[in-house]
Design an enzyme around this catalytic site. Structure first.
Site, PDB file in Angstrom:
ATOM      1  N   HIS A 154      55.839  56.530  37.011  1.00 45.49           N
ATOM      2  CA  HIS A 154      55.372  57.755  37.691  1.00 45.49           C
ATOM      3  C   HIS A 154      56.375  58.301  38.695  1.00 45.49           C
ATOM      4  O   HIS A 154      56.226  59.438  39.152  1.00 45.49           O
ATOM      5  CB  HIS A 154      54.050  57.500  38.420  1.00 45.49           C
ATOM      6  CG  HIS A 154      52.885  57.292  37.505  1.00 45.49           C
ATOM      7  ND1 HIS A 154      52.470  58.241  36.598  1.00 45.49           N
ATOM      8  CD2 HIS A 154      52.044  56.234  37.349  1.00 45.49           C
ATOM      9  CE1 HIS A 154      51.421  57.783  35.923  1.00 45.49           C
ATOM     10  NE2 HIS A 154      51.145  56.562  36.353  1.00 45.49           N
ATOM     11  N   ASP A 190      51.726  53.367  28.310  1.00 45.19           N
ATOM     12  CA  ASP A 190      50.762  53.195  29.404  1.00 45.19           C
ATOM     13  C   ASP A 190      49.632  54.217  29.218  1.00 45.19           C
ATOM     14  O   ASP A 190      49.825  55.269  28.604  1.00 45.19           O
ATOM     15  CB  ASP A 190      51.492  53.425  30.740  1.00 45.19           C
ATOM     16  CG  ASP A 190      50.640  53.125  31.966  1.00 45.19           C
ATOM     17  OD1 ASP A 190      50.743  52.009  32.497  1.00 45.19           O
ATOM     18  OD2 ASP A 190      49.865  54.017  32.398  1.00 45.19           O
ATOM     19  N   HIS A 192      48.477  56.178  31.376  1.00 42.59           N
ATOM     20  CA  HIS A 192      48.806  57.402  32.111  1.00 42.59           C
ATOM     21  C   HIS A 192      50.142  57.965  31.644  1.00 42.59           C
ATOM     22  O   HIS A 192      51.053  57.215  31.291  1.00 42.59           O
ATOM     23  CB  HIS A 192      48.894  57.112  33.614  1.00 42.59           C
ATOM     24  CG  HIS A 192      47.666  56.467  34.181  1.00 42.59           C
ATOM     25  ND1 HIS A 192      47.549  55.099  34.331  1.00 42.59           N
ATOM     26  CD2 HIS A 192      46.504  57.009  34.628  1.00 42.59           C
ATOM     27  CE1 HIS A 192      46.358  54.813  34.846  1.00 42.59           C
ATOM     28  NE2 HIS A 192      45.697  55.945  35.035  1.00 42.59           N
ATOM     29  N   ASP A 279      46.831  49.191  30.612  1.00 49.61           N
ATOM     30  CA  ASP A 279      45.635  49.888  31.111  1.00 49.61           C
ATOM     31  C   ASP A 279      44.959  50.731  30.037  1.00 49.61           C
ATOM     32  O   ASP A 279      43.976  51.418  30.318  1.00 49.61           O
ATOM     33  CB  ASP A 279      45.928  50.711  32.384  1.00 49.61           C
ATOM     34  CG  ASP A 279      47.208  51.497  32.317  1.00 49.61           C
ATOM     35  OD1 ASP A 279      47.836  51.549  31.247  1.00 49.61           O
ATOM     36  OD2 ASP A 279      47.587  52.100  33.354  1.00 49.61           O
TER      37      ASP A 279
HETATM   38  C1  SP5 Z   1      51.495  52.613  36.643  1.00 51.08           C
HETATM   39  C2  SP5 Z   1      50.094  53.115  36.630  1.00 51.08           C
HETATM   40  O1  SP5 Z   1      49.317  52.754  35.757  1.00 51.08           O
HETATM   41  N1  SP5 Z   1      49.718  53.931  37.623  1.00 51.08           N
HETATM   42  C3  SP5 Z   1      48.401  54.464  37.648  1.00 51.08           C
HETATM   43  C4  SP5 Z   1      48.148  55.266  38.866  1.00 51.08           C
HETATM   44  C5  SP5 Z   1      46.760  55.830  38.847  1.00 51.08           C
HETATM   45  N2  SP5 Z   1      46.347  56.202  40.160  1.00 51.08           N
HETATM   46  C6  SP5 Z   1      45.267  57.109  40.248  1.00 51.08           C
HETATM   47  C7  SP5 Z   1      44.040  56.635  39.568  1.00 51.08           C
HETATM   48  C8  SP5 Z   1      42.901  56.539  40.531  1.00 51.08           C
HETATM   49  C9  SP5 Z   1      42.125  55.266  40.349  1.00 51.08           C
HETATM   50  N3  SP5 Z   1      42.043  54.498  41.566  1.00 51.08           N
HETATM   51  C10 SP5 Z   1      41.069  53.463  41.439  1.00 51.08           C
HETATM   52  C11 SP5 Z   1      41.258  52.355  42.428  1.00 51.08           C
HETATM   53  C12 SP5 Z   1      40.214  51.323  42.247  1.00 51.08           C
HETATM   54  N4  SP5 Z   1      40.408  50.201  43.119  1.00 51.08           N
HETATM   55 ZN    ZN Z   2      48.874  53.557  33.943  1.00 51.33          ZN
END
Ligand code: SP5
Ligand code: ZN
Length: 335
Positions: A154, A190, A192, A279
């Site tokens: 990212h 991934d 994302h 993920d």
């Molecule tokens: C590398 C990677 O997989 N980065 C992913 C970043 C996603 N961040 C935003 C998603 C919001 C979800 N946050 C949930 C936290 C729960 N503890």
């Molecule tokens: Zn991710």
């Protein structure tokens, strides 16, 4: 398969992240690495390749910011982890960056990637881990695995975000080119979209970026990863985005993978770098695909069928208990 790891990557341990308007426990935990290490067997330590390969991807000012951000935060009298709260959406130039909060805003694109005391050390050794695994592939290994943590895909040339601070895959790609490889393909699987990697190589014809990910209409990082992003200038046609709907399972995933692999084959790279995130797993706590543990071996076998020298770089994956098995399944399919 040769696997690389450096335990200085554990030094990055932010406590919370902003999520849906509240602070929740930071999802990209150091325990992720422990789960993977327990499942993949022996690893080799990273060698120090220095800062030059980092500077080939990231700007000097960004690296200086990242190196001192947490110290600057503490010097401003703050406790805990450093995080931005104001972003220069209207990009008046030059930006006024005297205040640590201004720098945090200028060099980030989200509020869920805090900088802790050990962030620089961990990210630095993450990049060295990627470079060390790359060294094995350049020396003739058919494939190698870099257990990188924090992840990298990212973050861009001069910004962090998405739990990422140094772009390990991009650093490896540039290092491979510096070592004489002409064309590098990066396949990002991934959940994302790998917006930072895409950005870094958007106008480059010698690095293909192909990504399969959750449709950014609904999922983070929202502003990148749409189908009509195809690269620009010399890079036009060297970016391929294959967004999939939430709920996608292996049957939905494989046709997209075949499209991506056809593009990789047509690009005829000397080296393939896989940004691997687990993920996409059905049990992932922050994601919405339905890939099962055994499916990763099937995905990896198709990737291996290309017959390209392959560097696998770890990205996301937050179902910690299953993470090791998911990574092991992928690596087994690749072998
Ligand atoms: C590398 C990677 O997989 N980065 C992913 C970043 C996603 N961040 C935003 C998603 C919001 C979800 N946050 C949930 C936290 C729960 N503890
Ligand atoms: Zn991710």
């Amino acid at each position: 398969m040769r696997c690389f790891w450096d335990d200085r990557q554990l030094a990055h341990a932010p406590s919370v992240e902003l999520h849906n308007g509240a602070f929740v426990p930071f999802a990209e935990t150091a325990s992720r690495a422990g789960s993977i290490l327990a499942a993949i067997g022996p690893t080799e330590a990273a060698a120090d390749h220095g800062e030059a390969p980092l500077r080939a991807v990231h700007s000097e000012d960004y690296l200086a910011f990242l190196w001192s951000a947490h110290k600057d935060w503490r010097a401003a009298g703050r406790a805990g982890d450093a995080s931005g709260y104001a972003w220069p959406v209207v990009r008046r130039r030059p930006l006024a960056l005297d205040r640590i909060d201004a720098r945090l805003g200028a060099y980030s694109f989200d509020a869920s990637s805090p900088i802790a005391a050990g962030t620089w050390e961990a990210a630095y050794w993450g990049a060295q881990t990627a470079l060390s695994a790359l060294g094995a592939v350049l020396a003739g290994e058919r494939a190698a695995f870099a257990l990188c943590r924090p992840p990298g895909h990212h973050c861009g040339r001069d910004y962090l975000g998405g739990y990422c601070y140094l772009n390990n895959a991009a650093i490896a790609a540039e290092a491979a080119i510096a070592a004489g490889r002409q064309r590098v393909a990066i396949l990002d699987v991934d959940y994302h979209h790998g917006n930072g990697t895409q950005d870094i190589f958007y106008d480059r014809g010698d690095v293909l970026f192909a990504s399969i990910h959750a449709d950014p209409l609904l999922d983070y990082p929202f502003f990148w990863g749409h189908e009509d992003e195809i690269g620009e200038g010399e890079g036009e046609g060297a970016t391929l985005n294959l967004p999939l709907p939430r709920g996608s399972d292996l049957a939905a995933y494989l046709p997209a993978l075949d499209v991506a692999l056809e593009r990789v084959t047509a690009f005829a790279p000397d080296l393939l770098i896989v940004s691997y995130g687990a993920d996409t797993f059905a049990g992932d706590p922050i994601s919405h695909f339905r890939i099962e543990t055994g499916d990763y071996a099937a995905i990896a076998r198709r990737i291996a069928s290309l017959g390209k020298p392959t560097l696998v770089v770890m990205e996301g994956g937050y179902a910690v208990d299953a993470l090791g098995a998911n990574v092991a399944s992928f690596l087994e399919g690749l072998s």
